[in-house]
Design an enzyme around this catalytic site. Structure first.
Site, PDB file in Angstrom:
ATOM      1  N   CYS A  58       0.779  -1.232   0.000  1.00 55.75           N
ATOM      2  CA  CYS A  58       0.000   0.000   0.000  1.00 55.75           C
ATOM      3  C   CYS A  58       0.815   1.288   0.000  1.00 55.75           C
ATOM      4  CB  CYS A  58      -0.977   0.063   1.177  1.00 55.75           C
ATOM      5  SG  CYS A  58      -1.962  -1.405   1.401  1.00 55.75           S
ATOM      6  N   ASP A  92      -3.780  -7.550   9.276  1.00 56.45           N
ATOM      7  CA  ASP A  92      -2.879  -6.930  10.244  1.00 56.45           C
ATOM      8  C   ASP A  92      -3.238  -5.458  10.456  1.00 56.45           C
ATOM      9  OD1 ASP A  92      -2.056  -6.520   7.580  1.00 56.45           O
ATOM     10  OD2 ASP A  92      -0.013  -6.057   8.186  1.00 56.45           O
TER      11      ASP A  92
END
Length: 633
Positions: A2, A95
């Site tokens: 990301c 996560d």
């Protein structure tokens, strides 16, 4: 995984979408946005963990906390179980969600519990404040611009430049640092008024107040000699490295590895095969006498990996402008092309790759570690007069070829390189550790910088930019190694890896940067890291349990692009002429064109100092063209 980006304190229609669009390479699998009064943020996603439900932004149970996040929290499984036991309800298996619940439970102290690489932005609706944080070693980048209550942040500078508020201008105060080090040490960047949040730091931004930045992790040095046995430390690093490799292999997509001919990547791949015998590896070579691909292939054969070779050749310099666009900041080493090509090859089949980066910094694997340790020991027993009037002149008379054999230099040391060593020794006593460290590895010393600058710019050539790195207590080698976690690792080694892998939507993971492994390394006696001309002693003992003897005892071959074999290629010669011609030099106003011409001619000596100096100027000019002049194509 990301990219993140956002802004606060102003409104600019379409900015969030433009930031997302320019960072699509870091996360091609999707995007997400969050908006609140006076604050907006977003992310681009590269799907690696929880492919189905791990979309961002992610909220806590009552939506009072929201996070956008880049990276991996490797111990998220264990943290999620602990947080569930405390009553937190999870909606995903990602996560990312661990971050909001961990912050809700422990506040800023959650950073101490995270094992991973990360940069995240968390918005607290109740307090109307923003919390930004970056991992301990700076594996994931995070830049920001702030002025008068306005803030813009992003994983890459180019996203910040999408705003009408952020200046697109060169930070001329950083240029002297760039020439000296080939990078700009944090928190500064080459962009005026744009900074990087330093590694191991977090930032809290409250409405109407200046940002509060603090360091949350630091390396602790051992003062005494109360050490355990060497075998004890060997068991410790074996257990911690195996656990680090196990954690960094956590993924919902296949994981590959980089493999050179050296011991670091070989140890990582050997450890990976303990958890998965079917590992794919990638190596890069240059079709030159320093090529490591043969060594890498032999290691791959022993470990039984599916191995692929990639070659970086002079014609690949066509990629340099594109690579610099992805790098954001100028890093004055043409080796960035090789990192780009290696990542391109791995990304054709994988989203995640492991590498051995980070071992040299904790186990003393660079030549300058040995040089400085030897010099420090020598200085303790050598009278000053004998040093200045006997030893220094004697070293000046030693043939360069002999020095090349004593230490691993990346190419021919040359008379200029030898002069650097002599000057380093001559001035050693009058400087502190960080000044000596900088003087040994600088690309241009202060006199060279003054001589190449234009008349009006020469006054800026001084050493005021040298970071004020703390040097408190501990053994000499450990103090030296600790310096690298304050400015070298994230601004030189890691940035080349992150930016070039993410250019191809590939995530790189570095097990040697597991903070528990680093902390254990600094608890060890320096003698089992480096002694005399031996390096990485304890790591080689571990390697002996996993690899053949020839790999373990293979001397460190500095990984560099062999410009001494490349620079006469027509394509590279043309690039130098196009970027360092008189008109371009005068246009910038930084340098004396006659001195630049003379430097380019010195490349014919094939001395690595001159070769690297020229390429650092080429890269600086291309950076100006790409980011200041907006000549991206």
């Amino acid at each position: 995984m990301c990219a993140i980006f956002g802004f606060s304190g102003f409104d600019e229609p379409g900015l969030l979408e433009r930031m997302a669009r320019i960072l699509v390479h870091r996360g091609p699998d999707g995007e997400g946005f969050f908006n609140a009064p006076g604050f907006s943020m977003g992310m681009r996603r590269l799907s690696i963990i929880d492919l189905e439900t791990g979309w961002q932004p992610i909220y806590n149970e009552d939506d009072s906390l929201v996070v956008c996040y880049n990276g991996e929290i490797y111990n998220y499984v264990e943290l999620a179980e602990e947080l569930k036991s405390k009553g937190h309800a999870f909606k995903t298996h990602s996560d990312t969600e661990v971050i909001v619940h961990a912050y809700e439970e422990w506040g800023e102290e959650c950073l101490q519990r995270f094992n991973g690489m990360f940069a995240f932005a968390l918005y607290d609706r109740r307090k109307d404040e923003i919390f930004l944080a970056r991992d301990r070693c700076g594996q994931k980048p995070l830049y920001y611009w702030q002025e008068g209550g306005r803030l813009i942040f992003a994983s890459e500078v180019k996203a910040i430049l999408e705003s009408q508020h952020a200046p697109r201008a060169c930070n001329t105060r950083a240029l002297d640092a760039y020439l000296g080090l080939r990078y700009v040490p944090e928190p500064a960047t080459m962009f005026k008024d744009i900074y990087t949040l330093p590694a191991a730091h977090c930032m809290r931004v409250k409405k109407g107040q200046a940002p509060e930045i603090r360091r949350y992790w630091d390396i602790q040095l051992t003062e005494g000699d109360d050490y355990q046995s060497d075998d004890f430390y060997l068991e410790q690093i074996e257990a911690k490295l195996m656990d680090a490799v196990r954690l960094t292999m956590r993924s919902d997509v296949p994981v590959a590895a980089y493999l050179s001919g050296g011991v670091d990547s070989s140890v990582i791949v050997a450890a990976m095969t303990k958890f998965n015998p079917n590992i794919n590896t990638f190596a890069i070579g240059f079709d030159s006498p320093i090529d490591e691909t043969k060594d890498a292939a032999e290691t791959a054969k022993f470990l039984g990996t599916n191995h692929q070779e990639v070659h970086c050749l002079p014609q690949d310099f066509d990629l340099l402008r594109k690579v610099i666009w992805h790098m954001d900041r100028p890093v004055g080493d043409a080796l960035i092309i090789a990192f780009y090509k290696l990542a391109e090859a791995a990304s054709s089949r994988f989203k995640v790759v492991l590498s051995g980066e980070g071992a040299d910094e904790v186990y003393a694997g660079y030549s300058f570690h040995k040089v400085m340790q030897l010099v420090d020991n020598y200085m303790r027993c050598m009278p000053g007069a004998l040093h200045q009037h006997g030893v220094v002149p004697m070293l000046n008379a030693v043939p360069v070829g002999l020095l090349n054999k004593m230490f691993e230099f990346p190419a021919y040391l040359g008379e200029r390189g030898k002069a650097r060593l002599v000057g380093f020794l001559r001035h050693y006593r009058g400087r502190n550790l960080f000044q000596n460290y900088t003087a040994l590895k600088t690309l241009w010393d202060i006199d060279e910088r003054r001589s190449i600058y234009s008349e009006e710019f020469a006054a800026q050539a001084n050493d005021d930019w040298i970071p004020k790195v703390r040097d408190e207590g501990g053994k000499f080698l450990d103090r030296l190694l600790k310096i690298q976690y304050d400015e070298w690792l994230q601004d030189w080694a890691i940035i080349r890896q992150d930016k070039n892998t993410m250019a191809h939507s590939l995530e790189i993971r570095l097990p040697f940067l597991d903070h528990t492994l680093i902390e254990e390394g600094f608890r060890m006696p320096p003698r089992i890291k480096a002694r005399f001309l031996k390096d990485k002693i304890i790591e080689r003992r571990l390697a002996a349990k996993l690899l053949p003897r020839e790999v373990v005892n293979r001397p460190k071959n500095p990984f560099f692009l062999p410009m001494e074999f490349f620079f006469e290629h027509p394509q590279i010669s043309a690039l130098i002429r196009e970027t360092l011609n008189r008109d371009q030099i005068l246009k910038r106003g930084y340098f004396n064109p006659d001195k630049v011409d003379a430097l380019v001619k010195k490349m014919e000596t094939r001395e690595f100092v001159y070769l690297k100096q020229v390429m650092s100027l080429v890269i600086l000019e291309l950076w100006h063209q790409v980011f200041i002049d907006k000549q991206v194509g």
